[in-house]
Motif scaffolding. Structure first.
Motif, PDB file in Angstrom:
ATOM      1  N   ILE A   1       1.012  -1.083   0.147  1.00 54.97           N
ATOM      2  CA  ILE A   1       0.055  -0.102  -0.091  1.00 54.97           C
ATOM      3  C   ILE A   1       0.851   1.359  -0.123  1.00 54.97           C
ATOM      4  N   GLN A   2       1.901   1.078   0.890  1.00 53.64           N
ATOM      5  CA  GLN A   2       2.818   2.590   0.673  1.00 53.64           C
ATOM      6  C   GLN A   2       3.590   2.680  -0.365  1.00 53.64           C
ATOM      7  N   SER A   3       3.705   1.484  -1.092  1.00 52.29           N
ATOM      8  CA  SER A   3       4.571   1.907  -2.334  1.00 52.29           C
ATOM      9  C   SER A   3       3.557   2.202  -3.380  1.00 52.29           C
ATOM     10  N   THR A   4       2.424   2.223  -3.429  1.00 59.32           N
ATOM     11  CA  THR A   4       1.181   2.572  -4.461  1.00 59.32           C
ATOM     12  C   THR A   4       0.582   3.797  -4.126  1.00 59.32           C
ATOM     13  N   GLY A   5       0.636   4.163  -2.772  1.00 59.37           N
ATOM     14  CA  GLY A   5      -0.220   5.415  -2.225  1.00 59.37           C
ATOM     15  C   GLY A   5      -1.777   5.162  -2.077  1.00 59.37           C
ATOM     16  N   ARG A   6      -2.191   3.881  -2.110  1.00 60.17           N
ATOM     17  CA  ARG A   6      -3.490   3.577  -1.993  1.00 60.17           C
ATOM     18  C   ARG A   6      -3.894   3.697  -0.728  1.00 60.17           C
ATOM     19  N   ARG A   7      -5.364   3.936  -0.438  1.00 62.91           N
ATOM     20  CA  ARG A   7      -5.829   3.467   0.842  1.00 62.91           C
ATOM     21  C   ARG A   7      -6.372   2.029   1.201  1.00 62.91           C
ATOM     22  N   ALA A   8      -6.609   1.844   2.423  1.00 61.17           N
ATOM     23  CA  ALA A   8      -6.917   0.285   2.703  1.00 61.17           C
ATOM     24  C   ALA A   8      -7.606   0.133   4.200  1.00 61.17           C
ATOM     25  N   ILE A   9      -8.345  -0.892   4.468  1.00 59.73           N
ATOM     26  CA  ILE A   9      -8.910  -1.412   5.430  1.00 59.73           C
ATOM     27  C   ILE A   9      -8.391  -2.582   5.588  1.00 59.73           C
ATOM     28  N   PHE A  10      -7.885  -2.857   7.088  1.00 62.65           N
ATOM     29  CA  PHE A  10      -7.479  -4.129   7.557  1.00 62.65           C
ATOM     30  C   PHE A  10      -8.546  -4.696   8.276  1.00 62.65           C
ATOM     31  N   LEU A  11      -8.991  -5.988   8.022  1.00 61.28           N
ATOM     32  CA  LEU A  11      -9.868  -6.666   8.784  1.00 61.28           C
ATOM     33  C   LEU A  11      -9.221  -7.713   9.643  1.00 61.28           C
ATOM     34  N   THR A  12      -9.405  -7.759  10.765  1.00 61.13           N
ATOM     35  CA  THR A  12      -9.141  -8.864  11.488  1.00 61.13           C
ATOM     36  C   THR A  12      -9.594  -8.580  13.195  1.00 61.13           C
ATOM     37  N   ARG A  13     -10.118  -9.810  13.634  1.00 59.93           N
ATOM     38  CA  ARG A  13     -10.364  -9.816  15.186  1.00 59.93           C
ATOM     39  C   ARG A  13      -9.077  -9.930  15.991  1.00 59.93           C
ATOM     40  N   GLU A  14      -7.862 -10.113  15.586  1.00 59.49           N
ATOM     41  CA  GLU A  14      -6.553 -10.366  16.283  1.00 59.49           C
ATOM     42  C   GLU A  14      -5.898  -9.037  16.121  1.00 59.49           C
ATOM     43  N   PRO A  15      -5.724  -8.197  17.027  1.00 63.63           N
ATOM     44  CA  PRO A  15      -4.895  -6.723  16.755  1.00 63.63           C
ATOM     45  C   PRO A  15      -3.212  -6.995  16.718  1.00 63.63           C
ATOM     46  N   ALA A  16      -2.828  -8.299  17.282  1.00 70.49           N
ATOM     47  CA  ALA A  16      -1.790  -8.631  17.433  1.00 70.49           C
ATOM     48  C   ALA A  16      -1.157  -8.862  15.916  1.00 70.49           C
TER      49      ALA A  16
END
Length: 434
Positions: free
Chosen positions: A282-297
């Protein structure tokens, strides 16, 4: 309600992707006037009861989480052994659960493939009248025909049929039967029941009916699939309590271009590398994102403002607002992305995920990078193609149109009972007006 009206017992194991389709069937049967009892891991009791279903729990929360915490569960070679560590206990609990349901009505079971052996024992003991096996994904059904994917191995089309049969015998002898049969027979033999000598043959040939919970355009029936076979469609469970998006998420979606969504599935607690590579891409492309997981670790400690982490969002509500979905290839997540008409990049870890990913690529709505080969540069390159390709976009729209009109779950459940009746079970037909 007549005593001749059947009482359905819907049994499933696994994660949300295994529960949601079976909950959809259970709710539909209940809407048709049938008594329904849902049997699954105790961990899911609140979710099932919130859906208005009677529930019997299997095991404890800690036992369930112990399985998910084992990294071998996501290893294509070790996953089955890890899953079946306490399989015999689960079968005994399943039988006890069925026995505990007090009713004079005929009992019918609709079971996840892994729950079939327990349901068959219950039928042999006279506790239930019939058993339907519900197959959530195509790879759950053994076949020697193309496309042939066994775990993470794709068998080329030129391989002769005799070799394919030999390959399946090898897989059963080396990986499947050694970890499954001892558990099943340890339950069967003390009950005076004959021993099982092939796990895959047992779960495919002993039920009274096989159900496919996916459409034929996604995976047409193979000549060597079990019979009788009733072909269905994706069973997309929709909870009325999970319809909307939070104000914060809505604000994020409105603040810029459509984001990418990354999820390894609700049951994967070992996806640190998945999110690490995602952030780098994502950082290399400049796009936005949403990370989905119940495990914050699993989430990198520092996220830029262009990336947010959420424990859970109903995909039906979220996916129409995103550019693409990067996911593990679970059948439920795959189906939701197909319905939303968005590109998919499947990152399979184990189980049916490799086959589901291959079908997504074959349909032309996505690509596949196996989890063990995921790297930021490759991920960024594939996403750039998927998000900018007019061909992919058009094919996604074509596939999404297949979800209109919506699948008639009532007719499907009526046909389930008709098929069971045709198999010789004395239960009257479903009537929506009962």
């Amino acid at each position: 309600m007549s005593e001749a009206t059947p009482h359905y017992i819907v049994i499933t194991v696994g994660t949300n992707g295994d529960l949601h389709p079976m909950m959809r069937i259970a709710q539909t049967l209940q809407s048709l006037g049938r008594q329904v009892t849902f049997v699954s891991h105790s961990y899911y009791e609140n979710m099932v009861r919130d859906a208005g279903l009677a529930f019997i729990g299997l095991g404890t929360d800690e036992e369930f989480l112990r399985i998910l915490r084992n990294p071998d569960i996501w290893n294509p070679r070790k996953g089955l052994a890890a899953l079946m560590a306490n399989y015999g206990e689960g079968l005994q609990q399943t039988i006890a659960s069925i026995r505990s349901i007090s009713t004079t009505a005929p009992k019918m079971v609709i079971a996840h493939p892994f729950a079939v052996p327990g349901a068959i024992i219950a039928r042999e003991l006279g506790l239930v009248t019939s058993v339907a096996a519900a197959y959530l994904a195509p790879s759950n059904l053994r076949t020697c025909h193309d496309p042939l994917t066994i775990g993470d191995v794709s068998v080329p089309r030129w391989v002769p049929m005799s070799w394919r049969r030999a390959l399946w015998r090898l897989v059963e002898k080396k990986w499947v039967d050694p970890v499954a049969l001892s558990h099943i027979n340890a339950v069967r033999l003390p009950l005076g029941l004959s021993a099982v000598d092939s796990f895959l043959t047992h779960i495919s040939q002993t039920p009274d009916l096989a159900l496919t919970l996916f459409p034929s355009w996604f995976a047409p029936a193979m000549p060597d699939w079990p019979h009788p076979l009733l072909e269905g469609d994706f069973q997309l469970f929709e909870s009325s309590k999970q319809d909307g998006l939070s104000p914060d998420l809505s604000a994020f979606l409105a603040a810029g271009e459509k984001p990418l969504v990354f999820t390894p599935g609700t049951g994967n607690l070992h996806a640190v590398d998945f999110f690490k590579h995602a952030l780098a891409a994502i950082q290399s492309t400049g796009r936005r994102a949403i990370f989905l997981t119940r495990e914050p670790a699993q989430i990198p400690s520092k996220l830029p403002a262009s990336v947010i982490w959420l424990a859970y969002v109903p995909l039906k509500a979220l996916l129409p607002h995103v550019a693409a979905l990067v996911h593990h290839g679970g059948i439920g997540t795959t189906a939701e992305a197909l319905r939303a008409g968005i590109p998919q990049l499947v990152v399979p870890f184990a189980w049916d995920q490799f086959d589901n990913g291959a079908r997504i690529a074959a349909i032309g709505v996505g690509q596949v990078i196996p989890a063990k080969r995921l790297r930021p540069r490759k991920l960024a390159h594939r996403l750039q193609h998927l998000c900018t390709s007019d061909t992919v976009r058009a094919q996604c729209a074509t596939v999404a149109s297949r979800f209109t009109p919506a699948f008639d779950a009532f007719a499907f459940c009526q046909e389930i009972e008709r098929q069971l009746l045709a198999a010789g079970h004395g239960v009257r037909l479903l009537n929506k007006n009962d």
